[in-house]
Design a protein around this motif. Structure first.
Motif, PDB file in Angstrom:
ATOM      1  N   ARG A   1       0.846  -1.192   0.000  1.00  0.00           N
ATOM      2  CA  ARG A   1       0.000   0.000   0.000  1.00  0.00           C
ATOM      3  C   ARG A   1       0.879   1.239   0.000  1.00  0.00           C
ATOM      4  O   ARG A   1       1.799   1.359   0.807  1.00  0.00           O
ATOM      5  CB  ARG A   1      -0.905   0.012   1.237  1.00  0.00           C
ATOM      6  N   ILE A   2       0.584   2.161  -0.912  1.00  0.00           N
ATOM      7  CA  ILE A   2       1.349   3.405  -1.037  1.00  0.00           C
ATOM      8  C   ILE A   2       0.380   4.569  -0.907  1.00  0.00           C
ATOM      9  O   ILE A   2      -0.605   4.655  -1.655  1.00  0.00           O
ATOM     10  CB  ILE A   2       2.102   3.486  -2.381  1.00  0.00           C
ATOM     11  N   GLN A   3       0.653   5.452   0.047  1.00  0.00           N
ATOM     12  CA  GLN A   3      -0.160   6.637   0.259  1.00  0.00           C
ATOM     13  C   GLN A   3       0.662   7.874  -0.070  1.00  0.00           C
ATOM     14  O   GLN A   3       1.771   8.043   0.436  1.00  0.00           O
ATOM     15  CB  GLN A   3      -0.660   6.702   1.710  1.00  0.00           C
ATOM     16  N   THR A   4       0.107   8.745  -0.908  1.00  0.00           N
ATOM     17  CA  THR A   4       0.812   9.937  -1.357  1.00  0.00           C
ATOM     18  C   THR A   4      -0.098  11.148  -1.243  1.00  0.00           C
ATOM     19  O   THR A   4      -1.267  11.047  -0.852  1.00  0.00           O
ATOM     20  CB  THR A   4       1.262   9.773  -2.821  1.00  0.00           C
ATOM     21  N   GLU A   5       0.472  12.304  -1.606  1.00  0.00           N
ATOM     22  CA  GLU A   5      -0.344  13.503  -1.743  1.00  0.00           C
ATOM     23  C   GLU A   5      -1.272  13.333  -2.944  1.00  0.00           C
ATOM     24  O   GLU A   5      -1.154  12.372  -3.716  1.00  0.00           O
ATOM     25  CB  GLU A   5       0.546  14.731  -1.931  1.00  0.00           C
ATOM     26  N   THR A   6      -2.216  14.236  -3.093  1.00  0.00           N
ATOM     27  CA  THR A   6      -3.164  14.130  -4.190  1.00  0.00           C
ATOM     28  C   THR A   6      -2.439  14.081  -5.529  1.00  0.00           C
ATOM     29  O   THR A   6      -1.574  14.920  -5.827  1.00  0.00           O
ATOM     30  CB  THR A   6      -4.130  15.322  -4.169  1.00  0.00           C
ATOM     31  N   ALA A   7      -2.776  13.073  -6.333  1.00  0.00           N
ATOM     32  CA  ALA A   7      -2.053  12.847  -7.595  1.00  0.00           C
ATOM     33  C   ALA A   7      -2.325  13.941  -8.620  1.00  0.00           C
ATOM     34  O   ALA A   7      -1.436  14.291  -9.405  1.00  0.00           O
ATOM     35  CB  ALA A   7      -2.433  11.488  -8.174  1.00  0.00           C
ATOM     36  N   GLU A   8      -3.547  14.463  -8.673  1.00  0.00           N
ATOM     37  CA  GLU A   8      -3.913  15.558  -9.590  1.00  0.00           C
ATOM     38  C   GLU A   8      -3.570  15.229 -11.055  1.00  0.00           C
ATOM     39  O   GLU A   8      -2.742  15.853 -11.702  1.00  0.00           O
ATOM     40  CB  GLU A   8      -3.204  16.854  -9.192  1.00  0.00           C
ATOM     41  N   GLY A   9      -4.198  14.185 -11.575  1.00  0.00           N
ATOM     42  CA  GLY A   9      -4.027  13.825 -12.982  1.00  0.00           C
ATOM     43  C   GLY A   9      -2.819  12.961 -13.271  1.00  0.00           C
ATOM     44  O   GLY A   9      -2.571  12.638 -14.442  1.00  0.00           O
ATOM     45  N   LYS A  10      -2.071  12.580 -12.266  1.00  0.00           N
ATOM     46  CA  LYS A  10      -0.884  11.749 -12.484  1.00  0.00           C
ATOM     47  C   LYS A  10      -1.103  10.320 -11.995  1.00  0.00           C
ATOM     48  O   LYS A  10      -0.156   9.573 -11.811  1.00  0.00           O
ATOM     49  CB  LYS A  10       0.314  12.355 -11.751  1.00  0.00           C
ATOM     50  N   THR A  11      -2.359   9.956 -11.844  1.00  0.00           N
ATOM     51  CA  THR A  11      -2.662   8.641 -11.306  1.00  0.00           C
ATOM     52  C   THR A  11      -2.248   7.539 -12.263  1.00  0.00           C
ATOM     53  O   THR A  11      -1.616   6.544 -11.862  1.00  0.00           O
ATOM     54  CB  THR A  11      -4.165   8.536 -11.011  1.00  0.00           C
ATOM     55  N   GLU A  12      -2.578   7.662 -13.521  1.00  0.00           N
ATOM     56  CA  GLU A  12      -2.269   6.619 -14.487  1.00  0.00           C
ATOM     57  C   GLU A  12      -0.763   6.424 -14.644  1.00  0.00           C
ATOM     58  O   GLU A  12      -0.275   5.295 -14.742  1.00  0.00           O
ATOM     59  CB  GLU A  12      -2.905   6.952 -15.836  1.00  0.00           C
ATOM     60  N   ALA A  13      -0.028   7.518 -14.663  1.00  0.00           N
ATOM     61  CA  ALA A  13       1.429   7.400 -14.775  1.00  0.00           C
ATOM     62  C   ALA A  13       2.012   6.717 -13.545  1.00  0.00           C
ATOM     63  O   ALA A  13       2.928   5.882 -13.651  1.00  0.00           O
ATOM     64  CB  ALA A  13       2.043   8.787 -14.960  1.00  0.00           C
ATOM     65  N   ALA A  14       1.480   7.042 -12.382  1.00  0.00           N
ATOM     66  CA  ALA A  14       1.967   6.409 -11.154  1.00  0.00           C
ATOM     67  C   ALA A  14       1.636   4.919 -11.142  1.00  0.00           C
ATOM     68  O   ALA A  14       2.463   4.096 -10.717  1.00  0.00           O
ATOM     69  CB  ALA A  14       1.349   7.098  -9.943  1.00  0.00           C
ATOM     70  N   LYS A  15       0.462   4.548 -11.639  1.00  0.00           N
ATOM     71  CA  LYS A  15       0.102   3.137 -11.682  1.00  0.00           C
ATOM     72  C   LYS A  15       1.044   2.362 -12.602  1.00  0.00           C
ATOM     73  O   LYS A  15       1.495   1.255 -12.268  1.00  0.00           O
ATOM     74  CB  LYS A  15      -1.345   2.976 -12.156  1.00  0.00           C
ATOM     75  N   ALA A  16       1.367   2.946 -13.736  1.00  0.00           N
ATOM     76  CA  ALA A  16       2.281   2.272 -14.664  1.00  0.00           C
ATOM     77  C   ALA A  16       3.674   2.128 -14.060  1.00  0.00           C
ATOM     78  O   ALA A  16       4.309   1.061 -14.175  1.00  0.00           O
ATOM     79  CB  ALA A  16       2.346   3.046 -15.984  1.00  0.00           C
ATOM     80  N   ASP A  17       4.173   3.165 -13.427  1.00  0.00           N
ATOM     81  CA  ASP A  17       5.506   3.094 -12.826  1.00  0.00           C
ATOM     82  C   ASP A  17       5.553   2.105 -11.662  1.00  0.00           C
ATOM     83  O   ASP A  17       6.548   1.385 -11.477  1.00  0.00           O
ATOM     84  CB  ASP A  17       5.938   4.481 -12.354  1.00  0.00           C
ATOM     85  N   LEU A  18       4.488   2.051 -10.868  1.00  0.00           N
ATOM     86  CA  LEU A  18       4.448   1.094  -9.768  1.00  0.00           C
ATOM     87  C   LEU A  18       4.380  -0.338 -10.285  1.00  0.00           C
ATOM     88  O   LEU A  18       5.015  -1.249  -9.706  1.00  0.00           O
ATOM     89  CB  LEU A  18       3.236   1.382  -8.867  1.00  0.00           C
ATOM     90  N   ALA A  19       3.617  -0.564 -11.346  1.00  0.00           N
ATOM     91  CA  ALA A  19       3.550  -1.903 -11.921  1.00  0.00           C
ATOM     92  C   ALA A  19       4.916  -2.345 -12.428  1.00  0.00           C
ATOM     93  O   ALA A  19       5.323  -3.499 -12.239  1.00  0.00           O
ATOM     94  CB  ALA A  19       2.517  -1.929 -13.053  1.00  0.00           C
ATOM     95  N   THR A  20       5.649  -1.426 -13.043  1.00  0.00           N
ATOM     96  CA  THR A  20       6.991  -1.758 -13.533  1.00  0.00           C
ATOM     97  C   THR A  20       7.953  -2.013 -12.379  1.00  0.00           C
ATOM     98  O   THR A  20       8.768  -2.943 -12.425  1.00  0.00           O
ATOM     99  CB  THR A  20       7.515  -0.617 -14.407  1.00  0.00           C
ATOM    100  N   ALA A  21       7.858  -1.215 -11.345  1.00  0.00           N
ATOM    101  CA  ALA A  21       8.787  -1.353 -10.219  1.00  0.00           C
ATOM    102  C   ALA A  21       8.601  -2.672  -9.483  1.00  0.00           C
ATOM    103  O   ALA A  21       9.587  -3.286  -9.049  1.00  0.00           O
ATOM    104  CB  ALA A  21       8.596  -0.186  -9.248  1.00  0.00           C
ATOM    105  N   PHE A  22       7.368  -3.138  -9.348  1.00  0.00           N
ATOM    106  CA  PHE A  22       7.117  -4.368  -8.604  1.00  0.00           C
ATOM    107  C   PHE A  22       6.945  -5.580  -9.511  1.00  0.00           C
ATOM    108  O   PHE A  22       6.727  -6.696  -9.006  1.00  0.00           O
ATOM    109  CB  PHE A  22       5.874  -4.203  -7.729  1.00  0.00           C
TER     110      PHE A  22
END
Length: 384
Positions: free
Chosen positions: A98-119
């Motif tokens: 589980r990763i909790q961050t500040e409000t993504a503000e339109g960067k949610t999809e990019a963060a999901k892709a980067d997290l999928a690649t990292a793990f």
């Protein structure tokens, strides 16, 4: 080997006594140190509010094969997506991060892709949810409102039930003591405060109040008896009440803490952060603080509140003046022989041991004094 049943019986009968009232300054000093540390944690470190209170975005990566270095992977992936601010990562269960961050503000999809690649998981196994701070603020306002209503009702009900506002005030101070200590420990150790923690804070108040009321009920019974017989002071009667309920309080606390401790162990080792762990942690800290306050804080405070009352002072003066006489009377009655003639008793005044002001008590056989277990066995009919 210690016989705990005998110790409990001795505490109840007064054969053994722990001086809870006489040593009240020690308990107050210990609580003052704990409260100062708690307030220091609150003002210096502050509370670690969860995402439900501060708002933000929560990502969950499921099906992770390896959680090694998960914090570094999470921070790198979120930073690469352009999300700034604090990043809190934790493992839930055995394969979910589980990763909790500040409000993504339109960067949610990019963060999901980067997290999928990292793990090393498909992007479909990465979920994102936006949490607004308004929900947490609403929960906080309702909790504060419930706390105020609870304290007011408790004060009124206890004042009517015990027929003295001083006992209600002592119980309320003990409740606030438990709340400050619990919240302060959260601040000192940086435990996250979630809505489940708020529920736990309110729950521990009920437990602490229940334990305090049980002790106070015994205090009321013993002090009423002290005013009637005038053989012990108000403080001595209250101290006896705490000793008589001590074993019960310990047993109740241990029985309550054992399942909560089991939940904590399972939560920390297997389940990870979640509602169950947050609630169990608040209950464990609060119940421990509540057991301490009901024994060491509430009753000594109540005795201090009533110490200067005329009836209490009059009782203390009477016991100080006639206490030796009462003890001597009891000792004289116990040492009277079968023929009704008193034995010589050192230190007993003449008017108590057998003067004109004190009639000799009725003779009691020594076997009747000792009880049936110590009576001699009757010889068999064949040997008579």
């Amino acid at each position: 080997m210690i016989n705990f049943a005998q110790v409990g019986n001795d505490l109840y009968t007064g054969k053994r006594s722990i001086q809870f009232i006489r040593r009240q300054k020690q308990w107050y000093a210990f609580s003052a140190v704990i409260i100062l540390l708690a307030l220091g944690g609150l003002f210096l470190r502050g509370l670690n509010f969860g995402i439900e209170f501060r708002g933000g975005t929560e990502f969950r990566v499921s099906g992770v094969t390896s959680t090694q270095n998960y914090e570094q992977k999470s921070s790198s992936a979120v930073g690469q997506a352009g999300i700034t601010g604090n990043v809190n990562s934790s493992v839930i269960g055995s394969n979910t991060v589980r990763i909790q961050t500040e409000t993504a503000e339109g960067k949610t999809e990019a963060a999901k892709a980067d997290l999928a690649t990292a793990f090393g998981v498909p992007e479909s196994q990465v979920s994102a949810s936006l949490v607004g701070p308004s929900w947490g603020a609403s929960v906080s306002q309702q909790a504060i409102r419930a706390l105020i209503v609870f304290l007011v009702l408790v004060t009124l009900v206890m004042s009517v039930y015990f027929r003295t506002w001083k006992m209600a005030l002592a119980a309320t101070i003990a409740l606030l003591h438990d709340l400050v200590v619990t919240v302060g420990i959260y601040a000192l150790f940086g435990f996250e405060i979630t809505p489940s923690s708020m529920i736990g804070f309110l729950t521990i108040l009920g437990y602490s109040l229940y334990d305090t009321v049980v002790v106070f009920d015994k205090v009321r019974e013993n002090t009423a008896e002290a005013f009637r017989t005038r053989r012990m002071t108000y403080a001595q009667a209250a101290n006896l009440a705490v000793n008589q309920t001590l074993v019960r309080s310990i047993n109740t606390t241990v029985v309550a803490l054992l399942p909560i401790a089991a939940v904590l162990v399972v939560g920390f080792t297997l389940l990870g952060p979640g509602t169950l762990l947050d609630l169990a942690l608040a209950l464990f800290i609060g119940i421990t603080a509540g057991a301490y306050s009901s024994i060491f804080i509430a009753t000594p405070l109540f005795v201090d509140f009533r110490r200067k009352e005329p009836v209490v002072l009059d009782l203390e003066r009477y016991v100080a003046r006639h206490g030796v006489r009462h003890e001597a009377v009891l000792q004289s009655e116990a040492e009277t022989t079968l023929n009704g003639e008193p034995v010589e008793t050192a230190g007993v005044p003449a008017d108590v041991a057998g003067g004109a002001d004190h009639a000799q008590p009725r003779a009691v056989h020594k076997y009747a004094q000792a009880g049936p277990r110590n009576q001699p066995k009757r010889a068999p009919r064949s040997k008579r």
